[in-house]
Design an enzyme around this catalytic site. Structure first.
Site, PDB file in Angstrom:
ATOM      1  N   ASN A  33     -16.526  43.759 -49.302  1.00  0.00           N
ATOM      2  CA  ASN A  33     -15.804  43.017 -50.324  1.00  0.00           C
ATOM      3  C   ASN A  33     -16.545  43.262 -51.637  1.00  0.00           C
ATOM      4  O   ASN A  33     -17.622  42.724 -51.857  1.00  0.00           O
ATOM      5  CB  ASN A  33     -15.817  41.527 -49.951  1.00  0.00           C
ATOM      6  CG  ASN A  33     -15.005  40.689 -50.897  1.00  0.00           C
ATOM      7  OD1 ASN A  33     -14.551  41.170 -51.938  1.00  0.00           O
ATOM      8  ND2 ASN A  33     -14.820  39.431 -50.555  1.00  0.00           N
TER       9      ASN A  33
ATOM     10  N   ARG B 160     -11.798  45.348 -48.709  1.00  0.00           N
ATOM     11  CA  ARG B 160     -10.841  44.421 -49.321  1.00  0.00           C
ATOM     12  C   ARG B 160     -10.366  45.022 -50.648  1.00  0.00           C
ATOM     13  O   ARG B 160     -11.188  45.420 -51.480  1.00  0.00           O
ATOM     14  CB  ARG B 160     -11.527  43.087 -49.584  1.00  0.00           C
ATOM     15  CG  ARG B 160     -10.657  42.158 -50.378  1.00  0.00           C
ATOM     16  CD  ARG B 160     -11.425  40.944 -50.828  1.00  0.00           C
ATOM     17  NE  ARG B 160     -10.579  40.102 -51.639  1.00  0.00           N
ATOM     18  CZ  ARG B 160     -10.973  39.514 -52.761  1.00  0.00           C
ATOM     19  NH1 ARG B 160     -12.208  39.656 -53.196  1.00  0.00           N
ATOM     20  NH2 ARG B 160     -10.152  38.765 -53.438  1.00  0.00           N
TER      21      ARG B 160
ATOM     22  N   HIS C 292      -5.020  36.278 -52.429  1.00  0.00           N
ATOM     23  CA  HIS C 292      -5.556  35.506 -51.293  1.00  0.00           C
ATOM     24  C   HIS C 292      -4.711  35.705 -50.026  1.00  0.00           C
ATOM     25  O   HIS C 292      -4.740  34.870 -49.119  1.00  0.00           O
ATOM     26  CB  HIS C 292      -5.567  33.985 -51.572  1.00  0.00           C
ATOM     27  CG  HIS C 292      -6.499  33.553 -52.654  1.00  0.00           C
ATOM     28  ND1 HIS C 292      -6.232  32.473 -53.451  1.00  0.00           N
ATOM     29  CD2 HIS C 292      -7.709  34.017 -53.047  1.00  0.00           C
ATOM     30  CE1 HIS C 292      -7.223  32.297 -54.312  1.00  0.00           C
ATOM     31  NE2 HIS C 292      -8.138  33.224 -54.087  1.00  0.00           N
TER      32      HIS C 292
ATOM     33  N   ARG D   2      -8.908  29.057 -64.724  1.00  0.00           N
ATOM     34  CA  ARG D   2      -7.594  29.608 -65.083  1.00  0.00           C
ATOM     35  C   ARG D   2      -6.566  28.490 -65.247  1.00  0.00           C
ATOM     36  O   ARG D   2      -6.615  27.488 -64.534  1.00  0.00           O
ATOM     37  CB  ARG D   2      -7.092  30.571 -63.999  1.00  0.00           C
ATOM     38  CG  ARG D   2      -7.995  31.755 -63.786  1.00  0.00           C
ATOM     39  CD  ARG D   2      -7.337  32.743 -62.810  1.00  0.00           C
ATOM     40  NE  ARG D   2      -8.307  33.705 -62.343  1.00  0.00           N
ATOM     41  CZ  ARG D   2      -8.609  33.891 -61.055  1.00  0.00           C
ATOM     42  NH1 ARG D   2      -7.996  33.204 -60.125  1.00  0.00           N
ATOM     43  NH2 ARG D   2      -9.513  34.789 -60.715  1.00  0.00           N
TER      44      ARG D   2
ATOM     45  N   GLU E   2     -11.722  35.543 -44.393  1.00  0.00           N
ATOM     46  CA  GLU E   2     -11.031  36.773 -44.785  1.00  0.00           C
ATOM     47  C   GLU E   2     -11.666  37.996 -44.128  1.00  0.00           C
ATOM     48  O   GLU E   2     -10.991  38.936 -43.746  1.00  0.00           O
ATOM     49  CB  GLU E   2     -11.066  36.915 -46.316  1.00  0.00           C
ATOM     50  CG  GLU E   2     -10.143  35.909 -46.984  1.00  0.00           C
ATOM     51  CD  GLU E   2     -10.530  35.566 -48.409  1.00  0.00           C
ATOM     52  OE1 GLU E   2     -11.606  34.946 -48.597  1.00  0.00           O
ATOM     53  OE2 GLU E   2      -9.772  35.896 -49.328  1.00  0.00           O
TER      54      GLU E   2
END
Ligand code: ADP
Length: 404
Positions: A8, A90, A179, A239, A384
């Site tokens: 990742n 990823r 995601h 955000r 993940e």
């Protein structure tokens, strides 16, 4: 038995894990940080041991890849590189091209490269990292696992923005979400709670620093909150999430900042941080909330209400909901967010959680709804990496069998 590595990577980091499959046992894991800076940090964990080197220098992703591979061998975790059956990378943005994980071929590498404008920081770093590991392990199959792939099953009405259609077509503008690997993992983990349900309806809340909500029907994504980029959807650590697009233009006019500066502000200085003026970390904002700071109270209320709004929207989109999942940094560890959002859902959706039990759940799997609740509510820690390892092994195995 097979060993599979997951990677990742970000612009200045490479996180890795080596799994023994199919047992899904982690043999070692670690992180290369501060790539491209004067000094880096290398963390390596195996068994119950951990080593940290903060004097190391990683000029590029290439040196990081070499260090990872060399250390795995040095510690005797593998004897030979050929023991690694596959590497799963990823990839944040797979655009319209990838609805599932894919082997890195020359063609796929070009497609991922063509998507750099949609995820400038991420896809460029992923490719640098893929190329670095290819140098070190040229014969090991590399598999791209996309954050957007799970969301490719959305219908047009769920992914289209109401801009002139020819622009959506010409520039591939649509909701891609993010995601996806996490939401897919969480939906699959729900199987054990759903019994023989023939038409399961699942809402997964991945609430971390970046946060998104996904509606899943029959284990396929039907809607997700993040948009063209991860800026859209619910409010996050820094955000904005969704807002009236005219705010953007108005801010350019009144502040005299460039469009790029305003865009950066919406990405990096908004959300929990921007509204509270305290921190992007929910723990700091909650501490101020408990002390009665009005800025924190406003922020937490806004944050929770946006999550509840999306859950309500997806309840309608799915025609009901059997199970509501909380996950990621805040979802797994912050009982107050779970409690307050579930309270907002009580009158309309009949959601009821055991608030005492909820308070005790931090980062572990648990059912927190009461027997009376119309929707089962569970906390599930996301994983993940294990999804990446599963996909990488599946594709590498079929490749091997195809070659036989
Ligand atoms: P990302 O992967 O998007 O960077 P994470 O899923 O790691 O984010 O979530 C990070 C956020 O989760 C932190 O900013 C903090 O708000 C929250 N968080 C993490 N650990 C805890 C904890 N133990 N208690 C409460 N909140 C936590």
């Amino acid at each position: 038995m097979a060993k599979v590595m997951t990677i990742n990577s970000g612009s200045s980091t490479v996180k890795f894990k080596l799994y023994e499959m199919p047992e899904e046992k982690v043999l070692c894991s670690g992180n290369c940080e501060r790539i491209g800076e004067k000094t880096g940090i290398f963390t390596f964990k195996w068994g119950d041991q951990k080593e940290v080197d903060d004097k190391i220098v990683f000029p590029t992703h290439g040196e990081a890849a070499q260090k990872v591979i060399a250390t795995i061998k040095e510690k005797g975790i593998i004897k030979d590189f050929s023991e690694i059956e596959a590497i799963g990378h990823r990839i944040v943005q797979g655009g319209k091209y990838f609805s599932e994980s894919a082997l890195f071929t020359e063609e796929n590498e070009k497609l991922i490269e063509s998507l750099i404008p949609l995820a400038p920081l991420h896809n460029a770093a992923h490719l640098a990292c893929y190329r670095a590991f290819k140098e070190v392990l040229p014969d090991t199959p590399a598999i791209a696992v996309f954050d957007t792939a799970y969301h490719q099953s959305m219908e047009e009405e769920d992914y289209l923005f109401a801009i002139p259609y020819e622009l959506s077509e010409k520039y591939s503008i649509r909701r891609y979400g993010a995601h996806g690997t996490s939401h897919q993992y969480l939906a699959q983990e729900c199987k054990k709670y759903l019994g023989k349900n023939k038409d399961p309806k699942i809402i997964t809340c991945h609430i971390g620093s970046g946060a998104s909500i996904t509606a899943t029907r029959n284990y396929k994504c039907v809607a997700t909150s993040m948009g063209l980029t991860p800026l859209g959807g619910i409010m996050m650590g820094t955000r904005t999430g969704d807002m009236d697009p005219s705010v953007f233009n108005y801010l350019v006019q009144v502040t005299g900042q460039s469009a790029e500066e305003v865009y950066q502000m919406l990405n990096k200085k908004s959300g929990l941080l921007g509204v509270s003026q305290i921190s992007n970390d929910s723990r700091d904002v909650y501490a101020a909330f408990e002390a009665g700071d009005p800025r924190a109270i406003r922020t937490i209320k806004l944050f929770n209400r946006r999550i509840a709004d999306y859950i309500g929207q997806y309840y309608v989109r799915l025609g009901g909901c059997d199970i509501l999942v909380w996950s990621a940094g805040i979802g797994e560890n912050e009982p107050r967010t779970r409690r307050d959002v579930c309270r907002l859902l009580h009158d309309s959706l009949g959601v009821e959680i055991d608030e005492k039990l909820n308070e005790t759940i931090h980062g572990t799997e648990a059912v927190i709804s009461t027997k009376k609740s119309k929707i089962k509510v569970v906390v599930i820690p996301t994983d993940e990496e294990v999804m990446i390892a599963r996909d990488a092994l599946r594709i590498a195995t079929s490749l091997k069998e195809g070659k036989k």
